[in-house]
Design a protein around this motif. Sequence first.
Motif, PDB file in Angstrom:
ATOM      1  N   ALA A 145       0.826  -1.212   0.000  1.00 48.12           N
ATOM      2  CA  ALA A 145       0.000   0.000   0.000  1.00 48.12           C
ATOM      3  C   ALA A 145       0.856   1.257   0.000  1.00 48.12           C
ATOM      4  N   LEU A 146       2.078   1.141   0.513  1.00 50.07           N
ATOM      5  CA  LEU A 146       2.963   2.307   0.530  1.00 50.07           C
ATOM      6  C   LEU A 146       3.288   2.781  -0.878  1.00 50.07           C
ATOM      7  N   LEU A 147       3.373   1.859  -1.820  1.00 51.19           N
ATOM      8  CA  LEU A 147       3.701   2.224  -3.202  1.00 51.19           C
ATOM      9  C   LEU A 147       2.498   2.774  -3.959  1.00 51.19           C
ATOM     10  N   SER A 148       1.335   2.738  -3.352  1.00 50.38           N
ATOM     11  CA  SER A 148       0.161   3.312  -4.011  1.00 50.38           C
ATOM     12  C   SER A 148       0.152   4.834  -3.905  1.00 50.38           C
ATOM     13  N   ASP A 149       1.034   5.367  -3.068  1.00 46.40           N
ATOM     14  CA  ASP A 149       1.141   6.818  -2.878  1.00 46.40           C
ATOM     15  C   ASP A 149       2.599   7.222  -3.052  1.00 46.40           C
ATOM     16  N   VAL A 150       3.076   7.292  -4.294  1.00 52.83           N
ATOM     17  CA  VAL A 150       4.480   7.589  -4.575  1.00 52.83           C
ATOM     18  C   VAL A 150       4.924   8.932  -4.004  1.00 52.83           C
TER      19      VAL A 150
END
Length: 768
Positions: free
Chosen positions: A96-101
């Motif tokens: 999920a962290l990579l969903s908000d670059v």
Amino acid sequence: MSKRRREKLVDPAHWASLRPFGLGEEKPNNYRSILDAFSDNRDNLAYAWRILNHGVCDGCALGTTGMRDWTLDQVHLCNVRLRLLRLNTAPAMDAALLSDVPSLEGRPARSLHELGRLPFPMVRRRGDKGFSRTSWDEALELVAQRVAASPPERLAFYMTSRGQPNENYYVAQKAVRALGTNSIDSAARLCHAPSTLALKGALGVAATTCSYSDLIGTDLVVFIGSNVAQNQPVMMKYLYHARKAGTRVAVVNTYREPAMERYWVPSNLESAVFGTVVTDRFFEVTVGGDIAFLNGVLKHMAERGWVDRAFVDSRTTGFPELERHLASQTWERLEAASGSNRTEMLDLARMLSEARTAVLVWSMGVTQTSTGEDAVRAIVNLGLSRGFVGRPHCGLMPVRGHSGVQGGAEMGAYATAFPGGAAIDAPNAARLSELWGFAVPSSPGMTAPEMVEAAHDGRLDVLFCSGGNFTEVLPDPQFVREALSSVPVRVHLDIVPSAQMLVPPGDVVVLLPAQTRYEMRGGVTETSTERRVIFNPEIPGPRIAQARAEWEVFSELVSRARPEMGPFVSFDGTAAIREEIARVVPNYGLMATLREEGDQFQYGGSLLCAGWEFPTPDGKARFSPVSVPDTEREDGTFLVAARRGKQFNSMVQGELDAHTGARRSSVLINARDAEAIGAGQGAQLVLSNANGSLVGQAMFAPVARGTVQVHWPEGNVLLDSHRRSAASGIPDYTAAVRIRLDGAAGAEDAAGSGPGAAGRPEPTGSHL
């Protein structure tokens, strides 16, 4: 074969300090590092222990298997390996962290790595805020369709040396050539292509000519632009034993590296308690002064009759031409260009003349310059002048800094060479075509810097990066980011997230999770600096369920993009890959015999060119006249060279360098130069040139006058992305800069002064 000289049991003459365990000294706390590794891997301790005990080290290229090697029957475990261990044991990251670059942008690389392993394929399209999950089938089909629709000249592939085994390199380069291009490059070429080229031209071989064991008992070891204490720590253990056996050590560098003067080897009681004085003589040169200094040393030797004429006359060619060339170089010119003086040159010449045996070691402080090939040729000339090759305790050693690079070069993951180092030309392409069963392109491909330029110009459709981080490795990071964002399809096949993955997509960015070398079914191999090919077994432990071996990914990509080529790059497993390597790659005929932990072979034997038999067209080694580069530069400028701190390759692992006391923002500067510009210890300095600017804090250090050092990759903003070596296209990791006190706008820029003021902007300090 000469016998190794007897070591002294205890040798107080080489003790560095009477403080027990170096308490209070500027040095790493190696025992604390063990505790830190224990803490970092506490959730997977059993697996971490199995990797350390049974895996082949994925750190530098010295090549321990488990915690043993073939040089000393002792335990070997260094900080570099311990700090890398977590990359292999970390669990999957929260995707999920990579969903908000945007929330991740600006984070240091270490922070991104600490998030954990890439868990599954992900994709980000233009306009998306971040990445979303996809399947392997969808991800590979997306990439394959674009590859199939693109002309081969618009495709580019890059492989880092991050723990990459030979099997990955071999299949990847074969797959790329099956796609119709030679545009596959790797860290191996970026680091030591000048060494490969110069050694091949002079000796007919393209690797270290000796073994590590030759260091112990040789009369003399000379390090040129190489900081093995920082980058290959296990070698310091070899030097500890070499010193006890009577070996002398000399260092030629722009910076008196503290750890190359005194070092505490944690696994040897005497050295752990009292430390070891490593270096007998340090020879300071200016940034770029290596060629002039080495030419001056050889000029002294030729004039005084200290050259081994019997060897030179019978086993070499080109020395008379070199001798005349050296005679035409005035001492004044050599002194000005080297930042040294003829007396210092004479002292090293005398050390070489008094040595019956010697090993010359160099690294990227020599090679990653605009004249790296000539710098290596100057080293080779010096070694040949005394016949320091092809006999015990003698050798020319371009020491490798990463476990994957030697094999990467020899497997053919090179834009400018086929497997085995064969030149990319029509005859060699025809030979490979016959062996492989498909047409192999015969024109050189794009090197990594050329890939970035092509991307920036809109000449790339697909850029496939297996590891690596162009935004931190290459000069001019803003130019690199602009280039990456211009590529329609980017693929990042890696273990953990990196900054280059976060660069906005041209059309789409695909992330693919890779396996580590310890996870690959059937085991894999690496090739060490001393040409030892070592089997690494699969290590039982937890797995990232969707991570795949990189060789399998390349194979499947070809099968999807060009189905007719699929059978040529399909393998049943790594054993089948090794069988083909044994047939295709010269010197690797024993590859198919490597099956179990401990299996290994050293191609070429312990010495290349043994008995002074050189695999050149005429059977002789070749001297090369080397000109002193132009040393003119603008008045009022300093020469800046990039260096490493607490890091492995571009992976920064800590703010403070325990060897030097420098922080990442430190600007290492000569105290007299700092005084000239009114800068006290810790003063805020601005370094600037046409490429960019860097703000840092002055740290007084024993660097040559008129030069400064900053950490890499932070200093990449000062580098010219177009400045490269002529023959190999290696980026130049130095620059000329002006320096002013921060806040002193309009103040007169300080000029470099003293012996280092004249010199081209090329380094002899270690940096990559």
